[in-house]
Each structure stands twice: as C-alpha cells, then as structure tokens.
Design a protein around this motif. Structure first.
Motif, mmCIF file in Angstrom:
data_model
loop_
_atom_site.group_PDB
_atom_site.id
_atom_site.type_symbol
_atom_site.label_atom_id
_atom_site.label_comp_id
_atom_site.label_asym_id
_atom_site.label_seq_id
_atom_site.Cartn_x
_atom_site.Cartn_y
_atom_site.Cartn_z
ATOM 1 N N THR A 92 0.876 9.078 -5.956
ATOM 2 C CA THR A 92 1.264 10.479 -5.734
ATOM 3 C C THR A 92 2.021 11.002 -6.954
ATOM 4 N N ALA B 123 -3.887 7.756 -3.425
ATOM 5 C CA ALA B 123 -2.690 7.837 -2.591
ATOM 6 C C ALA B 123 -3.067 8.070 -1.134
ATOM 7 N N TYR C 196 0.837 -1.200 0.000
ATOM 8 C CA TYR C 196 0.000 0.000 0.000
ATOM 9 C C TYR C 196 0.879 1.260 0.000
ATOM 10 N N HIS C 197 1.973 1.208 0.721
ATOM 11 C CA HIS C 197 2.891 2.351 0.757
ATOM 12 C C HIS C 197 3.481 2.604 -0.630
ATOM 13 N N ALA D 188 0.825 4.019 -2.867
ATOM 14 C CA ALA D 188 0.577 5.420 -2.525
ATOM 15 C C ALA D 188 1.648 6.325 -3.144
ATOM 16 N N ALA D 189 2.897 5.889 -3.074
ATOM 17 C CA ALA D 189 3.985 6.681 -3.663
ATOM 18 C C ALA D 189 3.813 6.782 -5.180
ATOM 19 N N VAL E 160 -1.755 2.545 5.564
ATOM 20 C CA VAL E 160 -0.404 2.347 6.123
ATOM 21 C C VAL E 160 -0.354 2.868 7.559
ATOM 22 N N ASP F 11 -4.444 4.965 0.479
ATOM 23 C CA ASP F 11 -3.384 3.993 0.768
ATOM 24 C C ASP F 11 -2.522 4.440 1.944
ATOM 25 N N TYR F 12 -2.184 5.733 1.990
ATOM 26 C CA TYR F 12 -1.392 6.224 3.125
ATOM 27 C C TYR F 12 -2.170 6.053 4.431
ATOM 28 N N GLU F 13 -3.478 6.241 4.388
ATOM 29 C CA GLU F 13 -4.290 6.032 5.596
ATOM 30 C C GLU F 13 -4.247 4.575 6.045
#
Length: 127
Positions: free
Chosen positions: A106, A114, A98-99, A102-103, A121, A117-119
């Motif tokens: 972004t 993104a 997921y990290h 997200a990258a 993580v 996905d960051y949430e």
C-alpha cells in the motif's frame, strides 16, 4: 555404526541458536513497544540470523514479519516488503506476513498486490 539423529531432534547447536533467536526477539519486541525502531531492527536482524542457524522456518517467518513491521514504522517500505516476502516463503500460512506485505505494498502504491494480501488476511480471520 552410529545411527544418525532423528530429523525431528534439533542438534545442540540448533537448540542454542533457537534460544539466541528467542532472546533477541524479546529484546526486539521490547524496543518496538518503546518505539525504539532502529534498535528493534538490529535485534530482529540478529534473531533472524540465529533462527536461520536453528533451521526453524516458522520462527524465521515470525522474526521477518516483526522486522517488516519495524521497517514500516521507519518508512523503509521496500525493506518491509522484502522481509514480508521472505516470511511468506518461510511459512506460507503465517497470516501476519501477508498483512505486513499488504501494508508495505500500500505504501509503495502496489495496490493490486496489497488487495490480494488483505483478502488473504480477511479469509484467514473472518471475524
């Protein structure tokens, strides 16, 4: 009558494929650490092929996420997103995937995905 092998017991071929995948993963990790990203991508690609033969989805997820990281370093954001998606499909609980997605999102301007996905993580690693 011959009894079929238990589902939890890998075949010799699957075990050999897993060993090959692990060896290629280590080569990929070494290349990545030395910033030889094209070489790392090749090793991770070979490892992904071997992991598929090993029928090990968790290993496949790790390898796909590693290749996603490599592709992020190479600026291949679409490929990184695709690998991260495949890693999540293989193991929906693998936070690094997921990290990586997200990258990639972004970099691709897909900010809503993104953020989602960051949430995920952050919820998985609240510290």
């Amino acid at each position: 009558a011959v009894k079929p092998a238990a589902a939890s017991t890998p075949s010799a071929a699957a075990a050999a494929a897993a060993a090959t995948a692990d060896a290629m993963k280590e080569k990929g990790n070494a290349a990545f650490k030395s910033q030889r990203f094209y070489e790392a991508d090749e090793h991770y690609s070979a490892a992904i092929t071997a992991a598929a033969a090993a029928e090990d989805p968790k290993l496949s997820a790790v390898l796909l996420a590693n290749r996603a990281a490599t592709r992020l370093k190479l600026g291949e954001n679409e490929g990184a997103e695709k690998d991260a998606n495949a890693a999540i499909a293989a193991d929906k609980d693998y936070t690094k995937a997921y990290h990586r997605r997200a990258a990639a999102c972004t970099a691709l301007g897909k900010f809503e995905q993104a953020l989602e996905d960051y949430e995920k993580v952050v919820r998985a690693n609240p510290s």
